[in-house]
Design an enzyme around this catalytic site. Sequence first.
Site, PDB file in Angstrom:
ATOM      1  N   ASN A 156       0.775  -1.252   0.000  1.00  0.00           N
ATOM      2  CA  ASN A 156       0.000   0.000   0.000  1.00  0.00           C
ATOM      3  C   ASN A 156       0.800   1.293   0.000  1.00  0.00           C
ATOM      4  O   ASN A 156       0.346   2.316  -0.518  1.00  0.00           O
ATOM      5  CB  ASN A 156      -0.971  -0.011   1.187  1.00  0.00           C
ATOM      6  CG  ASN A 156      -0.234  -0.005   2.521  1.00  0.00           C
ATOM      7  OD1 ASN A 156       0.800  -0.660   2.691  1.00  0.00           O
ATOM      8  ND2 ASN A 156      -0.759   0.763   3.462  1.00  0.00           N
ATOM      9  N   GLU A 252       5.441  -5.123  11.829  1.00  0.00           N
ATOM     10  CA  GLU A 252       4.514  -3.980  11.730  1.00  0.00           C
ATOM     11  C   GLU A 252       3.285  -4.514  11.018  1.00  0.00           C
ATOM     12  O   GLU A 252       3.335  -4.800   9.815  1.00  0.00           O
ATOM     13  CB  GLU A 252       5.162  -2.854  10.920  1.00  0.00           C
ATOM     14  CG  GLU A 252       6.444  -2.309  11.504  1.00  0.00           C
ATOM     15  CD  GLU A 252       6.225  -1.367  12.666  1.00  0.00           C
ATOM     16  OE1 GLU A 252       7.197  -1.025  13.336  1.00  0.00           O
ATOM     17  OE2 GLU A 252       5.057  -0.973  12.894  1.00  0.00           O
ATOM     18  N   CYS A 286      -2.788   1.259   7.098  1.00  0.00           N
ATOM     19  CA  CYS A 286      -2.900   0.526   8.371  1.00  0.00           C
ATOM     20  C   CYS A 286      -3.488   1.402   9.467  1.00  0.00           C
ATOM     21  O   CYS A 286      -4.050   0.892  10.430  1.00  0.00           O
ATOM     22  CB  CYS A 286      -1.539   0.005   8.802  1.00  0.00           C
ATOM     23  SG  CYS A 286      -0.319   1.301   8.895  1.00  0.00           S
TER      24      CYS A 286
END
Length: 477
Positions: A156, A252, A286
């Site tokens: 992304n 992450e 996110c």
Amino acid sequence: MTASTPYSKSPLFIGGERKHKEETQPVFHKYTGEKWAETSKASKADVDEAAASAQKAFRQAFSPYARYEVLQKTARLMRENQEELAAILVAEVGKPVKESCGEVTRAALTMEISAEEAKRMHGEGVPVEAAPGSENRQAFTKHVPVGVIAAITPFNVPLNLVCHKVGPAVAAGNSVVLKPASTTPLSALRLAELMEEAGLPAGRLNVVTGSGSQIGDWLCENQDIDMYTFTGSPETGRKLKENAGLRNVALELGNNSAAVVHHDADIEAAAKACAQKSFNNAGQVCISVQRIYVHHNVYDTFLETLKQETESLKTGDPSEETTDVGPMISEEEAVRIEQWVAEAAAHGAEIQTGGKRHGPVYEPTVLTNIQDDMKVCKEEAFGPIVAVDAYTTTDEVTARVNDSDYGLQAGVFTNSLEFAMKASEEMEVGGLIINDTPGYRVDHMPYGGVKKSGNGKEGPKYAIEEMTEERLVVLNL
Ligand SMILES: NC(=O)c1ccc[n+]([C@@H]2O[C@H](COP(=O)([O-])OP(=O)(O)OC[C@H]3O[C@@H](n4cnc5c(N)ncnc54)[C@H](O)[C@@H]3O)[C@@H](O)[C@H]2O)c1
Ligand SMILES: O=C[C@H](O)CS(=O)(=O)O
């Protein structure tokens, strides 16, 4: 290796050499659907060669100031090539051009911050002489690079999140084997070219493209890899951690970010901010706002303003300057979001605006009358939808924010210091943003979550702490 333009074939980048492979993977333009480029598909032997090249380079001298110079020059070259890099992001991610330019700006800044950190690594004195019998000893610590880092990145934010791994890794004196997302690898390949042009020694950065699961497994089998840094879904991160053995894995991972709008907030500002950070990058972020809890006294006013702001967003062709929301990464993902919304509506959710799909483009959608156990609240949507509900007390809303498997960042719009400090104590997140959305991030801040959001901390200063080992040195004089 030239920058990928329509129908170009990108090689692997190993030991400073370009390695074209017969077997390739297509990269599609995410709005037009045309085949935009092909990337080479790495074999196990290629992955092993990349890791060996990285180890060999790691053993060559590369001083902190030389690392600083390479990273600073890389940042300059990124800025000089911003238009080209943004065009790659428009094509491979489907990210609107104004947002793509913003990612390039941030990525160059991430490299610049990393450059500065290369000059700031230091240990500390340890007063061992204070111990009886150690009067003739002196001690200090130093931070030494772990060696070869395998970096795996998501689709992304493919340029800046690669920079958040490569920048601190190189700043700390490591070498890197990078596996970018299979759907958006082109910006990483272009970055490798720019870093080579900036003077990065051959083998310090190696890029292997191809099947994520295959390369992931081969990287775990390879004993030349000293640590892993992964950004992606919890499912994939968990598998990597299970296969890495005793080696560190910085993770992450995902999130389903909550924003809270208290009765004393600036309602218009909160609605504008929530609209922007619910739908940028088509919600594929996110820390995208996915849940908004609004104090019941200001719920109607907030919802009306949020609807207006949402309906003012332009969806469509990411290459147009006026576009705010482009396509999702694939039509399949847009269909998934369509199904999630339909499921929520079937259980009583109301679609206040949006709710329609046009190929890979899904309209920015606001849902109300939701239940906390709906997928659109409970899981990570990673799409342009946001669920809005009212709350009454701060205890209630804190419990609802925490009712999540995730804990990356949350936002609380309030001017009450008491509520802000309560939230800082009780909200189970890695980052709490007061008077802004959970989507707030600047690239030098510590960034990472708890629970299923991961265990790592990004931001070059903090990533470097994970990418180095602390060594104690004691002198018996
Ligand atoms: N916390 C953060 O900073 C952050 C930032 C961006 C995205 N994300 C998360 O990433 C996810 C979306 O990105 P995605 O769809 O690319 O994630 P993903 O987990 O599908 O893929 C991430 C990377 O892992 C690779 N991969 C796939 N299978 C693998 C395996 N078996 N072993 C090793 N690597 C493998 C992929 O090719 C890709 O490069 C979301 O959950 C999002 O929340 C988190
Ligand atoms: O997708 C998650 C990213 O880390 C958010 S940002 O683009 O770095 O702000």
